[in-house]
Design an enzyme around this catalytic site. Structure first.
Site, PDB file in Angstrom:
ATOM      1  N   GLY A  53      12.292  32.918  10.153  1.00 55.82           N
ATOM      2  CA  GLY A  53      12.770  34.279  10.021  1.00 55.82           C
ATOM      3  C   GLY A  53      13.237  34.810  11.365  1.00 55.82           C
ATOM      4  O   GLY A  53      12.775  34.342  12.412  1.00 55.82           O
TER       5      GLY A  53
ATOM      6  N   LEU B 185       9.298  33.645  17.019  1.00 56.51           N
ATOM      7  CA  LEU B 185      10.279  33.162  17.986  1.00 56.51           C
ATOM      8  C   LEU B 185      10.275  34.017  19.258  1.00 56.51           C
ATOM      9  O   LEU B 185      10.685  33.538  20.313  1.00 56.51           O
ATOM     10  CB  LEU B 185      11.677  33.127  17.363  1.00 56.51           C
ATOM     11  CG  LEU B 185      11.838  32.150  16.196  1.00 56.51           C
ATOM     12  CD1 LEU B 185      13.229  32.274  15.585  1.00 56.51           C
ATOM     13  CD2 LEU B 185      11.543  30.726  16.618  1.00 56.51           C
TER      14      LEU B 185
ATOM     15  N   HIS C 235       6.526  40.399   8.330  1.00 54.76           N
ATOM     16  CA  HIS C 235       6.595  40.109   9.772  1.00 54.76           C
ATOM     17  C   HIS C 235       7.931  40.579  10.338  1.00 54.76           C
ATOM     18  O   HIS C 235       7.982  41.241  11.382  1.00 54.76           O
ATOM     19  CB  HIS C 235       6.403  38.600   9.968  1.00 54.76           C
ATOM     20  CG  HIS C 235       6.531  38.128  11.372  1.00 54.76           C
ATOM     21  ND1 HIS C 235       5.455  37.672  12.101  1.00 54.76           N
ATOM     22  CD2 HIS C 235       7.611  38.019  12.197  1.00 54.76           C
ATOM     23  CE1 HIS C 235       5.871  37.304  13.313  1.00 54.76           C
ATOM     24  NE2 HIS C 235       7.178  37.499  13.385  1.00 54.76           N
ATOM     25  N   GLU C 236       9.033  40.236   9.653  1.00 57.72           N
ATOM     26  CA  GLU C 236      10.365  40.597  10.163  1.00 57.72           C
ATOM     27  C   GLU C 236      10.627  42.102  10.051  1.00 57.72           C
ATOM     28  O   GLU C 236      11.253  42.685  10.940  1.00 57.72           O
ATOM     29  CB  GLU C 236      11.455  39.796   9.453  1.00 57.72           C
ATOM     30  CG  GLU C 236      11.346  38.282   9.614  1.00 57.72           C
ATOM     31  CD  GLU C 236      11.242  37.788  11.045  1.00 57.72           C
ATOM     32  OE1 GLU C 236      11.737  38.465  11.967  1.00 57.72           O
ATOM     33  OE2 GLU C 236      10.649  36.713  11.250  1.00 57.72           O
TER      34      GLU C 236
END
Length: 168
Positions: free
Chosen positions: A46, A93, A134-135
């Site tokens: 993601g 990330l 999360h995103e």
């Protein structure tokens, strides 16, 4: 297409709250394609626009094993449909190399727009629900480390700052 730079914690730009997307044009499509390419290149599942220093409410993801099912969510909003918490080891990330257990609602209903501005709704559970939550947190200026203890968050911050100094 292009690989975009992913901001890393503790970069303050990751804390900026994203604005709604209002224009659906070729520039947006290019951004979506570049975000997907960046996510796949980084071996993520993601990526939120905030992570590439674009502060629009846009996220891309692909939780498939084969990495051949990209999904795009624009101006996403979710409602919890199963409050029972489910704990997953989350990585990010923007927080490379760290994985920590985070508890989130087990199932959600998401209202969003697709890459062309058409509305859609899905119900998600498991890793898809975790990834979407999360995103969306990124779009709200929140990181998964915010769910951790202050001590763990500080340790991660110090290690990443040390790495950034080495590569600077």
């Amino acid at each position: 297409m292009a690989i975009l730079q992913i901001l890393e914690f503790p970069d303050s730009r990751l804390r900026k709250i994203a604005a709604p997307v209002t224009v659906f044009d070729a520039r947006l499509h290019d951004l979506i394609d570049n975000m997907l390419e960046t996510m796949y290149e980084a071996q993520g599942i993601g990526l939120a626009a905030t992570q590439v220093n674009v502060h629009k409410r846009l996220l891309v993801l692909d939780v498939s094993e084969e990495k051949n099912s990209p999904q795009v969510f624009i101006n996403p909003e979710f409602q919890v449909i199963d409050r029972e918490p489910k704990e997953y080891d989350e990585g990010c990330l923007s927080v490379p190399g760290f994985y920590e257990a985070v508890s989130r609602p087990k199932a959600i209903k998401v209202d969003s727009l697709d890459r062309d501005g058409a509305p859609f709704q899905i119900e998600a559970e498991g890793i898809l629900a975790v990834c979407i939550q999360h995103e969306i947190d990124h779009l709200d200026g929140k990181l998964f480390v915010d769910y951790l203890s202050t001590l763990k968050r500080q340790r991660i911050r110090q290690k990443l700052e040390k790495e950034h100094k080495k590569t600077a």
